[in-house]
Design an enzyme around this catalytic site. Structure first.
Site, PDB file in Angstrom:
ATOM      1  N   ASP A  34       0.839  -1.208   0.000  1.00  0.00           N
ATOM      2  CA  ASP A  34       0.000   0.000   0.000  1.00  0.00           C
ATOM      3  C   ASP A  34       0.872   1.256   0.000  1.00  0.00           C
ATOM      4  OD1 ASP A  34      -2.151  -1.870   2.009  1.00  0.00           O
ATOM      5  OD2 ASP A  34      -2.775  -0.908   0.138  1.00  0.00           O
ATOM      6  N   ASP A 179     -10.689  -4.755  -0.961  1.00  0.00           N
ATOM      7  CA  ASP A 179      -9.602  -4.275  -0.114  1.00  0.00           C
ATOM      8  C   ASP A 179     -10.112  -3.421   1.050  1.00  0.00           C
ATOM      9  OD1 ASP A 179      -6.577  -2.328  -0.906  1.00  0.00           O
ATOM     10  OD2 ASP A 179      -7.246  -3.381   0.892  1.00  0.00           O
TER      11      ASP A 179
END
Ligand code: DX5
Ligand code: ZN
Length: 220
Positions: A34, A179
């Protein structure tokens, strides 16, 4: 077949090599990186995630699933193309024009990397439809981008169902990756709605047994 992409966002930095090793043993299918620039979202993980990705390349063979939450997509795409990751996904909200989105998609593909588009909870799913023929995956954000350990936003389930239906009706071959807020309870809901890749961060890296956590998410 449901796959799991393990996010390192909530992992303890001082234990990262051991965590990566344990995720490989636990049979995670991908490592989810991320990348946040402190502008598109408040958090800035850019330095940390670049270091993680470079050490990942040395210690693991797991495919690297990069999720860019940044304003300057071009800058970070170039950085991660150079590290030779497996897939780069950027937020559709990061680009001002359709032309910019298509330019980044083709640049990533020209460099032998898979490409995805991510969509935040507040963005209508229809905005992604025109790009499906060019991309390998859609990441449907089930939490607001920017941090781990949040609760899944229930309204996003309908987006998964709508995208799954549109992909099926138009014969596209696109993965639906979900997600944010994934645990053994929410995993079943998103799988039943059509998701085939589940990102999980805190549920796995906070658990005592990564293998068990991954099996729970897969419903095994
Ligand atoms: C949030 C990130 C997610 C997050 C998932 O902006 O894109 O990948 O790390 O973390 P959990 O699974 O803890 O919600
Ligand atoms: Zn992510």
């Amino acid at each position: 077949m449901v796959e799991v992409s393990a996010s390192l966002l909530s992992a303890k930095e001082e234990e990262i090599v051991k965590i990566i090793y344990n995720l490989e043993v636990a049979k995670a299918d991908y490592i989810h990186i991320d990348v946040m620039d402190g502008k598109f979202v408040e958090n800035d993980t850019s330095e940390k995630m670049r270091k993680y990705t470079e050490s990942l390349k040395n210690v693991s063979n797991l495919p690297i699933d990069v999720h860019l939450m940044v304003n300057n997509v071009e800058e970070y795409v170039k950085e991660y193309i150079d590290i030779e990751v497996n897939c780069i996904t950027f937020q559709i909200e990061s680009c001002k024009t359709e032309m910019e989105i298509l330019k980044q998609i083709s640049y990533i593909k020209q460099n032998n990397c898979k490409v995805g588009l991510a969509i935040s909870p507040k963005t209508d799913i229809e905005n992604i439809y025109k790009y499906l023929e060019y991309i390998h995956k859609v990441i449907i954000m089930t939490v607001e981008p920017g941090k781990g350990g949040q609760e899944l936003i229930p309204a996003t389930i309908e987006k998964i169902k709508a995208l799954n239906k549109f992909i099926y009706e138009n014969g596209y071959e696109v993965d639906i990756e979900v997600d944010g807020g994934i645990n053994e309870k929410t995993a079943k809901k998103v799988i039943d709605s059509g998701a085939n890749i589940l990102v999980a961060g805190s549920y796995i890296t906070n658990s005592e047994n990564f293998g068990e956590a991954i099996k729970n998410i897969k419903g095994l």
